[in-house]
Structures are given as structure tokens and as C-alpha cells.
Design a protein around this motif. Structure first.
Motif, PDB file in Angstrom:
ATOM      1  N   TRP A  13       5.191  13.356  12.397  1.00 55.77           N
ATOM      2  CA  TRP A  13       3.827  12.968  12.756  1.00 55.77           C
ATOM      3  C   TRP A  13       3.180  12.104  11.671  1.00 55.77           C
ATOM      4  O   TRP A  13       2.338  11.263  11.964  1.00 55.77           O
ATOM      5  CB  TRP A  13       2.961  14.194  13.027  1.00 55.77           C
ATOM      6  CG  TRP A  13       3.354  14.928  14.280  1.00 55.77           C
ATOM      7  CD1 TRP A  13       3.849  16.202  14.364  1.00 55.77           C
ATOM      8  CD2 TRP A  13       3.283  14.431  15.629  1.00 55.77           C
ATOM      9  NE1 TRP A  13       4.119  16.523  15.682  1.00 55.77           N
ATOM     10  CE2 TRP A  13       3.776  15.468  16.476  1.00 55.77           C
ATOM     11  CE3 TRP A  13       2.884  13.233  16.204  1.00 55.77           C
ATOM     12  CZ2 TRP A  13       3.863  15.327  17.866  1.00 55.77           C
ATOM     13  CZ3 TRP A  13       2.967  13.094  17.578  1.00 55.77           C
ATOM     14  CH2 TRP A  13       3.456  14.123  18.400  1.00 55.77           C
ATOM     15  N   GLY A  14       3.588  12.303  10.449  1.00 50.51           N
ATOM     16  CA  GLY A  14       3.036  11.492   9.355  1.00 50.51           C
ATOM     17  C   GLY A  14       3.377  10.028   9.549  1.00 50.51           C
ATOM     18  O   GLY A  14       2.530   9.137   9.415  1.00 50.51           O
ATOM     19  N   PRO A  27       1.637  23.002  13.262  1.00 50.43           N
ATOM     20  CA  PRO A  27       2.639  23.233  12.205  1.00 50.43           C
ATOM     21  C   PRO A  27       3.999  23.501  12.826  1.00 50.43           C
ATOM     22  O   PRO A  27       4.084  24.059  13.917  1.00 50.43           O
ATOM     23  CB  PRO A  27       2.121  24.479  11.488  1.00 50.43           C
ATOM     24  CG  PRO A  27       0.700  24.615  11.877  1.00 50.43           C
ATOM     25  CD  PRO A  27       0.535  23.972  13.204  1.00 50.43           C
ATOM     26  N   LEU A  28       5.043  23.127  12.112  1.00 49.84           N
ATOM     27  CA  LEU A  28       6.402  23.315  12.630  1.00 49.84           C
ATOM     28  C   LEU A  28       6.749  24.795  12.749  1.00 49.84           C
ATOM     29  O   LEU A  28       6.350  25.598  11.931  1.00 49.84           O
ATOM     30  CB  LEU A  28       7.417  22.622  11.686  1.00 49.84           C
ATOM     31  CG  LEU A  28       7.259  21.113  11.561  1.00 49.84           C
ATOM     32  CD1 LEU A  28       8.242  20.574  10.532  1.00 49.84           C
ATOM     33  CD2 LEU A  28       7.488  20.430  12.917  1.00 49.84           C
ATOM     34  N   ALA A  59       4.840  16.335   7.959  1.00 46.85           N
ATOM     35  CA  ALA A  59       4.325  14.963   7.977  1.00 46.85           C
ATOM     36  C   ALA A  59       4.450  14.278   6.621  1.00 46.85           C
ATOM     37  O   ALA A  59       4.541  13.049   6.542  1.00 46.85           O
ATOM     38  CB  ALA A  59       2.867  14.967   8.416  1.00 46.85           C
ATOM     39  N   ILE A  60       4.434  15.073   5.561  1.00 47.71           N
ATOM     40  CA  ILE A  60       4.468  14.511   4.206  1.00 47.71           C
ATOM     41  C   ILE A  60       5.528  15.251   3.405  1.00 47.71           C
ATOM     42  O   ILE A  60       5.592  16.483   3.454  1.00 47.71           O
ATOM     43  CB  ILE A  60       3.101  14.693   3.495  1.00 47.71           C
ATOM     44  CG1 ILE A  60       1.992  13.986   4.286  1.00 47.71           C
ATOM     45  CG2 ILE A  60       3.169  14.141   2.072  1.00 47.71           C
ATOM     46  CD1 ILE A  60       0.596  14.281   3.744  1.00 47.71           C
ATOM     47  N   ASP A  61       6.364  14.521   2.687  1.00 46.97           N
ATOM     48  CA  ASP A  61       7.384  15.139   1.841  1.00 46.97           C
ATOM     49  C   ASP A  61       7.346  14.506   0.455  1.00 46.97           C
ATOM     50  O   ASP A  61       7.950  13.461   0.221  1.00 46.97           O
ATOM     51  CB  ASP A  61       8.763  14.979   2.487  1.00 46.97           C
ATOM     52  CG  ASP A  61       9.831  15.809   1.768  1.00 46.97           C
ATOM     53  OD1 ASP A  61       9.619  16.156   0.587  1.00 46.97           O
ATOM     54  OD2 ASP A  61      10.859  16.101   2.406  1.00 46.97           O
ATOM     55  N   ASP A  75      -0.654  20.594   1.552  1.00 46.25           N
ATOM     56  CA  ASP A  75      -0.246  21.838   2.232  1.00 46.25           C
ATOM     57  C   ASP A  75      -0.188  21.613   3.734  1.00 46.25           C
ATOM     58  O   ASP A  75       0.760  22.007   4.404  1.00 46.25           O
ATOM     59  CB  ASP A  75      -1.239  22.961   1.918  1.00 46.25           C
ATOM     60  CG  ASP A  75      -1.048  23.482   0.486  1.00 46.25           C
ATOM     61  OD1 ASP A  75       0.050  23.258  -0.068  1.00 46.25           O
ATOM     62  OD2 ASP A  75      -1.988  24.069  -0.062  1.00 46.25           O
ATOM     63  N   LEU A  76      -1.229  20.993   4.262  1.00 46.33           N
ATOM     64  CA  LEU A  76      -1.279  20.732   5.708  1.00 46.33           C
ATOM     65  C   LEU A  76      -0.135  19.816   6.121  1.00 46.33           C
ATOM     66  O   LEU A  76       0.583  20.084   7.093  1.00 46.33           O
ATOM     67  CB  LEU A  76      -2.611  20.070   6.075  1.00 46.33           C
ATOM     68  CG  LEU A  76      -3.855  20.964   5.980  1.00 46.33           C
ATOM     69  CD1 LEU A  76      -5.111  20.111   5.878  1.00 46.33           C
ATOM     70  CD2 LEU A  76      -3.923  21.895   7.176  1.00 46.33           C
ATOM     71  N   GLY A  77       0.049  18.733   5.380  1.00 43.36           N
ATOM     72  CA  GLY A  77       1.056  17.737   5.720  1.00 43.36           C
ATOM     73  C   GLY A  77       2.469  18.298   5.606  1.00 43.36           C
ATOM     74  O   GLY A  77       3.354  17.949   6.399  1.00 43.36           O
TER      75      GLY A  77
END
Length: 418
Positions: free
Chosen positions: A166-167, A417-418, A146-148, A139-141
Motif C-alpha cells: 500500500w505504501g 494491518p497485515l 507499507a514502509i520498510d 509503526d503504522l506503516g
RNA sequence: GGAGGCGUCGCCUAGUCCGGUCUAUGGCGCCGCACUGCUAAUGCGGUUUGGGUCUCAAGCCCAUCGGGAGUUCAAAUCUCCCCGCCUCCGCCA
């Protein structure tokens, strides 16, 4: 591979090790029997070869009238040698099989038992508490861009992820920090191949119990490594080393099929098919192995401490050791979303077990002898990112950036967060 | 991917065409001994690795010429397969 001379002189030690691991001590007696049979076969074949050689040499010096008889005897002996050699080959193969079936002898003080029987060595930092509902790293990423994992699944399937923004930068930051620390500690940095030949995989013991975990490229007879321990251990295979110790810090991608882990850690990037890792690997004089193991552990502790993560160090029980390891420590970080400890790094002392199979030797006091090899994770990138996001999260969804990583993250103190 | 060449016990090297004193030549390096105020030089000897036998050591034996298989009484040498390196061509970030 264990030392057969040691086995012959002290089989009880090996049997006790098997019991501590929860393995079958009868494998030890099977190995002893195979060793006896092989030596008997070798002695028989050697003697026949000697006779055959003598007979063969007599052929050329034999007089015309003696020649047919001499030749006939040589032929008979040649046939006998052929038979004896077949028996020897068979005995060699049987010994090898029995030899590979016996894992390394665990060191004194290793707790006996299985996965639950670990010993906690120490705690570092305090388990964090949050006065808000914690989110997990996915959720954070996702919120940070940062994470997909969705697109990871679309493009490559389940257990694949893209690191973005950022990831991606966090990965590079972690790798830079880890390599920098390792170089400062005297490790030689290495970018290792991720594809290796069967001998490298076999020599490091990954085609034994873990064979189903390994990706294979059938059409090229190459394997994808699950850790750069494989290329780093095979790096000096078949060599005689001087000026020990040799220390390497290898960076490579790691590939794991995760065949037996259906349903386990399926969310996020804690357990994926591909991730990057910085791995320490040391070749040392066997008498220095225990001290080197403590050093590798200290480097792991220093790294996690620099990331401001709370963690604990455990000594793994005998039954949870890999076949090459004689002692192993894991560093486990606190994972807030699941309220549990998660393995981030691991260091194993393989004594001379792995080096014997790979043929890595040094000139010791009594001639050539296998070195000791040790490995330790400095940073398993994906998992470390997951833990960093979770531990350093704040109520507003922002994430604190540890000071040590800031030089590579545009000096940011937090990610928003974006 | 195509064509050609090469691989000898630390390094270099003789030997491979034409199988048998190859128990692998010589040089360098290294180790020991001798000689010498010291060093150097010189001389002599040793110096692949693995295994077996053996209480240990010595000794003796077997294997080892990139790896494997084959032909033969006998293979560094002949045949086949594989691996690696080099050169050229093709393709390519």
C-alpha cells in the motif's frame, strides 16, 4: 543575482533587505565597489583595444620603410592590451563573487528576523484529537506492510526506506492526484532528469550555502538534484521566451545528503536521502509574479485539502529565506505523533533573481529583460505518506483513505494491518 | 567505448583549404517608410546579443562566428582542450 542598475540607483533598499535577513549590509558596499572597479577596468581595456586595433590595421597598409616602426608600436599596444585584459578578467571575477554573495532583495511585507519570526497566514481544518494512544507513521506503516526502513538500511544505509504494498500504491496515487490537479490548472507535466550538469546546479543557487547538501558524481561531473526545481529552472536557461507564462509540473526523485541534520527526524521517512516529489514551476512576467505566487499557494492548499489533512500556512521570515527567494510560504501539516507542525510544501517567489543568473529572458516593453521564476511543492511524497498515515489512523491500526486517493487504491476506504 | 562528419548574429546560407578592406554574404521572416480604393506585389531603409561612455536619448567605443585557452601586430579562418548534434560500429533497459 540582483539587478546592478537597481543597486546603483537604490543601494539603501538592498541594505535594508540585508538587515531584514540578518545578513551583512557591508556586502552591498563591497558589491558596489566591485562594480565600480570592473567598469573602470572595462573602460581602460576597451580604449587600449581600440588603439591596438587601429595600429594593427596600419601594419598592412604601411610602406616598406615605415613598417618596422608601425609593427613595433602594434606590438607594444598588444602587450598593453594583454595586461589590461588580465586586469579586466580579475575585476570580472571579483564582481561575480561579490554579486553571488548578495541574496535576493526581500519583498515588502516579509517579516524580518529568523526561523522563529514567521507569520501565520491561516489555519485550514482542525487539529485532530484521538481518544487512543496514537502511533507514529513508522509503526503504522510497518504494520500495514507499507514502509520498510530496516531493509532500506540493510540495502542502502540509514535514511533510506522501501515503500512496499500500500505504501508503493499510495505514492503512485499521490503522484497521479497531484499531476492531474496540476494539468487541470494549466501546468505542463514534465518528467525531469535527476542528474544535472554543474551549470544547472550553480544557476539555481544550490552550490552556494547548500553545497554540502548535494550529492555529486565525481567521475562524471554530474549532480543529483535535491528538487526538480533545478532541471525545471535550467530547462529554459539561455532562452528568450515569448507568450509568458510558462507553467510546469515536474516529477522527479530528489536526493539530499542531510549532512547537517544528524539526529534530526531519524525515525521513519520524514527525512530521507531519496524521495519523490511533484514540483510546480512558473516563468512569468515580473509584474505578474506576486499574483502567480498566490496561485501556487492556492494549488498547494487545494491539494492538502483534498487529502483531508489539517494544516497551517506560514509566511517565512526574511532570515529563513533561501538566497533566491524574495518571499516564501510554507504549508505545515499537523503531525500527531510529535504534536507539532511539519513542513509539507513550500512555495517561493524568486522574482527575476534566478532568471538573471540562468539567462531566461522575455521581450518586455524596454527590450529583453529577465523573467520572474516561482516554484512550489505540490507533493513531497514520502512526507505526505507519513502525515496521511498518522492523521488518518484509527484505534485498531487501520488508516482512513481520503476519497481523492481511492481511485488509485482499489477503491479502498481504509487500509488494514497485515 | 571506437571511427567519421558537423556547429556562422530568429531560420536557411556564403566565407574556413591559403589569417588582413569580414565593419561577416545572400535569401526567408520581422519592423518602418514610400507607392497603391483595400490587400498583395514592388521599392528604399532597418533587423544578433552583451558591455562601456552618457542626466535621458542619439551618437561613439569594445566584445561576440558552439565554449575556453593558445599562436600572431592581426583569427570565423591556424593549434589545443571542452560541449553539443548527426552517421556507422560495439554494448545495453
Amino acid at each position: 543575482m540582483i539587478d546592478l542598475r537597481m543597486l546603483r540607483s537604490d543601494p539603501d533598499r538592498v541594505r535594508a533587505s540585508q538587515v531584514a535577513r540578518g545578513d551583512d549590509p557591508a556586502l552591498v558596499d563591497a558589491l558596489l565597489a566591485a562594480d565600480d572597479e570592473r567598469r573602470a577596468a572595462v573602460t581602460r581595456a576597451d580604449e587600449l583595444r581600440r588603439q591596438q586595433k587601429e595600429a594593427s590595421q596600419a601594419v598592412k597598409s604601411a610602406s616598406k620603410e615605415d613598417r618596422p616602426a608601425v609593427l613595433e608600436r602594434a606590438k607594444e599596444l598588444a602587450a598593453a592590451v594583454k595586461q589590461a585584459e588580465a586586469a579586466q578578467t580579475e575585476a570580472d571575477a571579483a564582481l561575480r563573487t561579490a554579486h553571488l554573495a548578495v541574496p535576493n532583495v526581500v519583498l515588502d511585507g516579509v517579516p524580518p528576523g529568523g526561523e522563529q519570526d514567521y507569520r501565520v497566514v491561516t489555519y485550514v481544518g482542525d487539529v485532530p484529537t484521538y481518544d487512543f494512544e496514537v502511533k507514529d507513521h513508522l509503526d503504522l506503516g510497518t504494520a500495514l506492510g507499507a514502509i520498510d526502513t530496516e531493509r532500506g538500511a540493510k540495502v542502502s544505509g540509514s535514511r533510506f526506506a522501501f515503500l512496499t504494498g500500500w505504501g508503493a500504491l499510495m505514492e503512485l496515487a499521490l503522484v497521479n492526484l497531484a499531476i492531474g490537479q496540476a494539468v487541470e490548472a494549466g501546468f505542463n507535466p514534465v518528467i525531469a532528469p535527476a542528474l544535472v550538469r554543474p551549470e544547472a546546479m550553480e544557476g539555481t543557487g544550490f552550490l552556494g550555502a547548500h553545497a554540502s547538501e548535494v550529492y555529486k558524481l565525481e567521475s562524471d561531473d554530474l549532480y543529483l538534484v535535491g528538487t526538480s526545481e533545478v532541471p525545471l529552472a535550467a530547462f529554459h536557461s539561455g532562452e528568450v521566451l515569448d507568450e509568458l507564462p510558462y507553467r510546469y509540473a515536474g516529477f522527479s526523485s530528489c536526493f539530499r545528503r542531510e549532512a547537517g541534520s544528524h539526529g534530526k527526524d531519524t525515525r521513519g521517512i520524514i527525512r530521507v536521502h531519496q524521495f519523490d516529489k511533484v514540483e510546480m514551476f512558473s516563468y512569468v512576467d515580473p509584474s505578474d509574479a506576486a499574483a502567480e505566487h498566490e496561485r501556487l499557494l492556492a494549488h498547494e492548499i487545494a491539494f492538502l485539502t483534498a487529502l483531508e489533512l489539517p494544516f497551517r500556512v506560514i509566511e517565512v521570515a526574511a532570515g529563513d529565506l533561501g538566497s533566491s527567494a524574495a518571499r516564501k510560504y510554507d504549508c505545515e501539516a499537523w503531525l500527531p505523533s510529535q504534536q507539532r507542525w511539519l513542513e509539507l510544501t513550500s512555495t517561493s517567489n524568486c522574482t527575476d533573481f534566478q532568471a538573471r543568473r540562468l539567462g531566461v529572458r522575455f521581450r518586455g516593453e524596454d527590450g529583453l529583460a529577465p523573467v520572474a521564476t516561482l516554484n512550489g511543492t505540490l507533493c513531497a511524497v514520502g512526507r505526505t505518506i507519513a502525515v496521511l498515515l498518522e492523521v488518518h489512523q484509527r484505534a485498531d491500526g487501520s488508516v482512513h483513505v481520503p476519497e481523492a486517493l481511492r481511485p488509485w487504491l482499489a477503491g479502498r476506504k481504509e487500509l488494514l494491518p497485515l
